[in-house]
Design an enzyme around this catalytic site. Structure first.
Site, PDB file in Angstrom:
ATOM      1  N   ASN A 198       0.869  -1.180   0.000  1.00 39.30           N
ATOM      2  CA  ASN A 198       0.000   0.000   0.000  1.00 39.30           C
ATOM      3  C   ASN A 198       0.904   1.227   0.000  1.00 39.30           C
ATOM      4  O   ASN A 198       1.463   1.583   1.028  1.00 39.30           O
ATOM      5  CB  ASN A 198      -0.892  -0.041   1.246  1.00 39.30           C
ATOM      6  CG  ASN A 198      -1.700   1.234   1.433  1.00 39.30           C
ATOM      7  OD1 ASN A 198      -1.798   2.061   0.523  1.00 39.30           O
ATOM      8  ND2 ASN A 198      -2.290   1.392   2.617  1.00 39.30           N
ATOM      9  N   TRP A 199       1.032   1.854  -1.171  1.00 33.57           N
ATOM     10  CA  TRP A 199       1.986   2.972  -1.290  1.00 33.57           C
ATOM     11  C   TRP A 199       1.471   4.255  -0.641  1.00 33.57           C
ATOM     12  O   TRP A 199       2.224   5.212  -0.484  1.00 33.57           O
ATOM     13  CB  TRP A 199       2.283   3.249  -2.766  1.00 33.57           C
ATOM     14  CG  TRP A 199       3.036   2.167  -3.483  1.00 33.57           C
ATOM     15  CD1 TRP A 199       3.303   0.892  -3.043  1.00 33.57           C
ATOM     16  CD2 TRP A 199       3.626   2.273  -4.782  1.00 33.57           C
ATOM     17  NE1 TRP A 199       4.017   0.206  -3.994  1.00 33.57           N
ATOM     18  CE2 TRP A 199       4.227   1.025  -5.084  1.00 33.57           C
ATOM     19  CE3 TRP A 199       3.704   3.289  -5.742  1.00 33.57           C
ATOM     20  CZ2 TRP A 199       4.892   0.789  -6.281  1.00 33.57           C
ATOM     21  CZ3 TRP A 199       4.360   3.047  -6.931  1.00 33.57           C
ATOM     22  CH2 TRP A 199       4.952   1.812  -7.195  1.00 33.57           C
ATOM     23  N   LYS A 200       0.188   4.305  -0.324  1.00 32.60           N
ATOM     24  CA  LYS A 200      -0.404   5.530   0.247  1.00 32.60           C
ATOM     25  C   LYS A 200      -0.106   6.726  -0.666  1.00 32.60           C
ATOM     26  O   LYS A 200      -0.024   6.563  -1.876  1.00 32.60           O
ATOM     27  CB  LYS A 200       0.078   5.746   1.683  1.00 32.60           C
ATOM     28  CG  LYS A 200      -0.148   4.487   2.536  1.00 32.60           C
ATOM     29  CD  LYS A 200       0.036   4.705   4.006  1.00 32.60           C
ATOM     30  CE  LYS A 200      -0.173   3.383   4.740  1.00 32.60           C
ATOM     31  NZ  LYS A 200      -0.136   3.509   6.178  1.00 32.60           N
ATOM     32  N   HIS A 227      -9.589   1.334   4.784  1.00 28.08           N
ATOM     33  CA  HIS A 227      -8.322   1.539   5.487  1.00 28.08           C
ATOM     34  C   HIS A 227      -8.563   2.504   6.653  1.00 28.08           C
ATOM     35  O   HIS A 227      -9.342   3.451   6.538  1.00 28.08           O
ATOM     36  CB  HIS A 227      -7.264   2.102   4.533  1.00 28.08           C
ATOM     37  CG  HIS A 227      -5.902   2.094   5.144  1.00 28.08           C
ATOM     38  ND1 HIS A 227      -5.498   3.059   6.036  1.00 28.08           N
ATOM     39  CD2 HIS A 227      -4.877   1.211   5.039  1.00 28.08           C
ATOM     40  CE1 HIS A 227      -4.264   2.775   6.445  1.00 28.08           C
ATOM     41  NE2 HIS A 227      -3.867   1.658   5.852  1.00 28.08           N
ATOM     42  N   GLU A 256      -6.967   4.908   7.752  1.00 25.35           N
ATOM     43  CA  GLU A 256      -6.746   6.328   7.443  1.00 25.35           C
ATOM     44  C   GLU A 256      -7.976   6.926   6.757  1.00 25.35           C
ATOM     45  O   GLU A 256      -8.330   8.085   6.986  1.00 25.35           O
ATOM     46  CB  GLU A 256      -5.476   6.480   6.578  1.00 25.35           C
ATOM     47  CG  GLU A 256      -4.227   6.254   7.422  1.00 25.35           C
ATOM     48  CD  GLU A 256      -3.030   5.699   6.674  1.00 25.35           C
ATOM     49  OE1 GLU A 256      -2.998   5.739   5.429  1.00 25.35           O
ATOM     50  OE2 GLU A 256      -2.104   5.201   7.359  1.00 25.35           O
ATOM     51  N   GLU A 278      -5.505  -4.793  10.668  1.00 25.51           N
ATOM     52  CA  GLU A 278      -4.484  -3.769  10.883  1.00 25.51           C
ATOM     53  C   GLU A 278      -4.785  -3.009  12.168  1.00 25.51           C
ATOM     54  O   GLU A 278      -5.564  -2.054  12.155  1.00 25.51           O
ATOM     55  CB  GLU A 278      -4.467  -2.783   9.709  1.00 25.51           C
ATOM     56  CG  GLU A 278      -4.151  -3.418   8.379  1.00 25.51           C
ATOM     57  CD  GLU A 278      -3.567  -2.406   7.395  1.00 25.51           C
ATOM     58  OE1 GLU A 278      -2.504  -2.694   6.844  1.00 25.51           O
ATOM     59  OE2 GLU A 278      -4.158  -1.328   7.204  1.00 25.51           O
ATOM     60  N   GLY A 298       2.306   2.405  10.804  1.00 23.39           N
ATOM     61  CA  GLY A 298       3.264   3.496  10.641  1.00 23.39           C
ATOM     62  C   GLY A 298       3.965   3.900  11.930  1.00 23.39           C
ATOM     63  O   GLY A 298       4.625   4.939  11.982  1.00 23.39           O
ATOM     64  N   SER A 318       3.240  -1.997  10.444  1.00 25.41           N
ATOM     65  CA  SER A 318       4.678  -2.062  10.695  1.00 25.41           C
ATOM     66  C   SER A 318       5.279  -3.440  10.401  1.00 25.41           C
ATOM     67  O   SER A 318       6.164  -3.897  11.142  1.00 25.41           O
ATOM     68  CB  SER A 318       5.005  -1.601  12.120  1.00 25.41           C
ATOM     69  OG  SER A 318       4.614  -0.247  12.298  1.00 25.41           O
ATOM     70  N   GLY A 366       4.800   1.387   4.718  1.00 24.32           N
ATOM     71  CA  GLY A 366       6.131   1.980   4.577  1.00 24.32           C
ATOM     72  C   GLY A 366       7.163   1.082   3.898  1.00 24.32           C
ATOM     73  O   GLY A 366       7.896   1.528   3.003  1.00 24.32           O
TER      74      GLY A 366
HETATM   75  P1  PGA Z   1       2.700   0.386   7.685  1.00 27.08           P
HETATM   76  O1  PGA Z   1       1.232   0.598   7.033  1.00 27.08           O
HETATM   77  O2  PGA Z   1       3.235  -0.908   7.120  1.00 27.08           O
HETATM   78  O3  PGA Z   1       3.487   1.578   7.213  1.00 27.08           O
HETATM   79  O4  PGA Z   1       2.521   0.326   9.148  1.00 27.08           O
HETATM   80  C1  PGA Z   1       0.352  -0.478   6.842  1.00 27.08           C
HETATM   81  C2  PGA Z   1      -0.939   0.022   6.244  1.00 27.08           C
HETATM   82  O5  PGA Z   1      -1.365   1.123   6.607  1.00 27.08           O
HETATM   83  O6  PGA Z   1      -1.538  -0.665   5.394  1.00 27.08           O
END
Ligand code: PGA
Length: 248
Positions: free
Chosen positions: A9-11, A95, A97, A167, A173, A211, A233
């Site tokens: 997931n590149w966000k 997600h 976010e 998650e 993150g 993470s 990330g």
């Molecule tokens: P992260 O993000 O690996 O940077 O913790 C995971 C995600 O939000 O899908």
């Protein structure tokens, strides 16, 4: 036997140059494509570019979001049919976010899941609790209500045919990963909940996200109900992402 899936997931990261180099490095570095499915989810505007680079490779393309609407006067939205049209197999829905920053509630996430699936995409549904919810013992209740909203919209078989990503929000993150045991407990809970409503629970792929890094991927993926990962990330560095894919 469930086929493992590792999705990046590149966000909100990327550029045309970065797409070219990261996608080629991932394609060239994969060892065991037959056993583990790999997907990348770049921002919408780079999907087509990524799709052409992926021609002839087994790496799949996914979007980070999808509209709950089919078509019409919805400025700024991108539909499931459009995502299919540019080569997507997957779409992430719900997600944390998007839930937290863009006010997507369980009902909206359920609709997105259903619309994506009806169009022919495989939705990757994200669920997970905040630290406060975990500390107050509410993890299972939170995850259950997130899953039930999707069952209400798409049915339990529909949910099982999608992909679920557990998650924990406190692990996204932050560099704080759930322990393999903590993650396994929730994954097992999710599978049992599906089993109560569907005979397809054993086919459902449940990914862990939060993470995941080269040094913790293998122990997470060794757990019986963890079928791969959703990687934020670490999916932006080809070397790290490849170690994680190859660990699966
Ligand atoms: P992260 O993000 O690996 O940077 O913790 C995971 C995600 O939000 O899908």
């Amino acid at each position: 036997m469930r086929r493992r899936l590792v999705a990046g997931n590149w966000k909100l990261h990327g550029s045309k140059t970065m797409v070219n180099s990261l996608v080629s490095d991932v394609i060239n570095g994969l060892e065991n494509e037959a056993r583990t499915e790999v997907a990348i989810c770049p921002p919408f505007v780079y999907l087509q570019q990524a799709d052409s680079l992926l021609t002839g490779s087994a790496v799949r393309l996914g979007a980070q979001n999808v509209s709950a609407e089919i078509e019409g006067a919805y400025t700024g939205e991108v539909s499931a049919a459009m995502l299919l049209d540019v080569g997507c197999t997957y779409a992430i829905v719900g997600h944390s976010e998007r839930r937290a920053l863009y006010a997507e509630d369980d009902d909206m996430v359920g609709r997105k899941f259903h619309v994506a699936q009806q169009a022919g995409l495989t939705p990757i549904l994200c669920v997970g609790e905040t630290l406060e919810e975990r500390n107050s013992g509410a993890t299972e209740a939170v995850v259950a209500s997130q899953l039930k909203a999707v069952i209400a919209a798409a049915g339990a078989d529909g949910l099982a045919k999608g992909v679920i990503a557990y998650e924990p929000i406190w692990a996204i993150g932050t560099g704080k990963t759930a322990t393999p045991q903590q993650a396994q407990e929730v994954h097992e809970f999710i599978r049992e909940l599906i089993r109560q409503h569907s005979s397809l629970a054993d086919q459902c792929r449940i990914l862990y996200g939060g993470s995941v890094k080269p040094d913790n991927a293998a122990e997470l993926f060794a757990m019986p109900d963890i079928d791969g990962g959703l990687i934020g990330g670490a999916s932006l560095k080809a070397g790290d992402f490849l170690v994680i894919c190859n660990a699966a």
